[in-house]
Design a protein around this motif. Structure first.
Motif, PDB file in Angstrom:
ATOM      1  N   ASP A  59      40.343   2.629  96.405  1.00 42.96           N
ATOM      2  CA  ASP A  59      39.540   2.395  95.205  1.00 42.96           C
ATOM      3  C   ASP A  59      39.539   3.615  94.295  1.00 42.96           C
ATOM      4  O   ASP A  59      38.754   4.531  94.488  1.00 42.96           O
ATOM      5  N   GLY A  60      40.442   3.632  93.322  1.00 44.02           N
ATOM      6  CA  GLY A  60      40.368   4.648  92.280  1.00 44.02           C
ATOM      7  C   GLY A  60      41.288   5.841  92.417  1.00 44.02           C
ATOM      8  O   GLY A  60      41.386   6.643  91.502  1.00 44.02           O
ATOM      9  N   ILE A  61      41.958   6.009  93.550  1.00 42.75           N
ATOM     10  CA  ILE A  61      42.880   7.138  93.716  1.00 42.75           C
ATOM     11  C   ILE A  61      44.271   6.596  94.013  1.00 42.75           C
ATOM     12  O   ILE A  61      44.440   5.716  94.857  1.00 42.75           O
ATOM     13  N   THR A  62      45.259   7.153  93.310  1.00 44.67           N
ATOM     14  CA  THR A  62      46.653   6.819  93.606  1.00 44.67           C
ATOM     15  C   THR A  62      47.432   8.109  93.802  1.00 44.67           C
ATOM     16  O   THR A  62      47.072   9.157  93.262  1.00 44.67           O
ATOM     17  N   ILE A  63      48.492   8.007  94.598  1.00 47.78           N
ATOM     18  CA  ILE A  63      49.404   9.136  94.794  1.00 47.78           C
ATOM     19  C   ILE A  63      50.701   8.770  94.096  1.00 47.78           C
ATOM     20  O   ILE A  63      51.351   7.790  94.454  1.00 47.78           O
ATOM     21  N   LYS A  64      51.059   9.540  93.092  1.00 51.89           N
ATOM     22  CA  LYS A  64      52.275   9.289  92.324  1.00 51.89           C
ATOM     23  C   LYS A  64      53.499   9.799  93.084  1.00 51.89           C
ATOM     24  O   LYS A  64      53.389  10.624  93.995  1.00 51.89           O
TER      25      LYS A  64
END
Length: 126
Positions: A59-64
């Motif tokens: 929920d709300g954090i992504t790792i590019k």
């Protein structure tokens, strides 16, 4: 992986993008794996209070792909909070399912909610 000390200042009710890139001891970009690692972003009024905002990889954090950790703070996350200063931290866990995972607070600082939003109408009685 040194800890960053920084502040996040946003207008209450606005969208905010927080991006951090982590480096290992040899200054190489650290690429986290969302299957084996975790990232948590937490905001509290003080150390003893309940979290008022919490984000993680679900929920709300992504790792590019380039290793950048992107945290999205939505308008609804702050719209009902009081103006002022809070504290935040970003904590990573590498090898979350290992017997002894590596846990590190990689960023912390003040989370400041301002009321500098002149585009919203004033409610009657305020």
């Amino acid at each position: 992986m040194p800890k960053l000390i920084s502040n996040i200042e946003i207008t209450r009710g606005d969208t905010c993008y927080v991006a951090r890139q982590l480096f290992d001891e040899e200054d190489n970009v650290l690429i986290l794996n969302p299957v084996t690692d975790t990232v948590n972003f937490t905001v509290r009024k003080n150390m003893e209070s309940e979290a008022v905002i919490h984000k993680d990889l679900s929920d709300g954090i992504t790792i590019k792909d380039d290793g950048v950790i992107e945290i999205i703070i939505a308008p609804t996350d702050t719209q009902d909070l009081d103006f002022g200063e809070y504290g935040f931290d970003i904590e990573v866990t590498i090898g979350k399912d290992e017997e002894i995972p590596f846990v590190k607070t990689v960023n912390s600082g003040k989370f400041i909610l301002t009321d500098d939003d002149y585009s919203r109408p004033i409610k009657v009685g305020e």
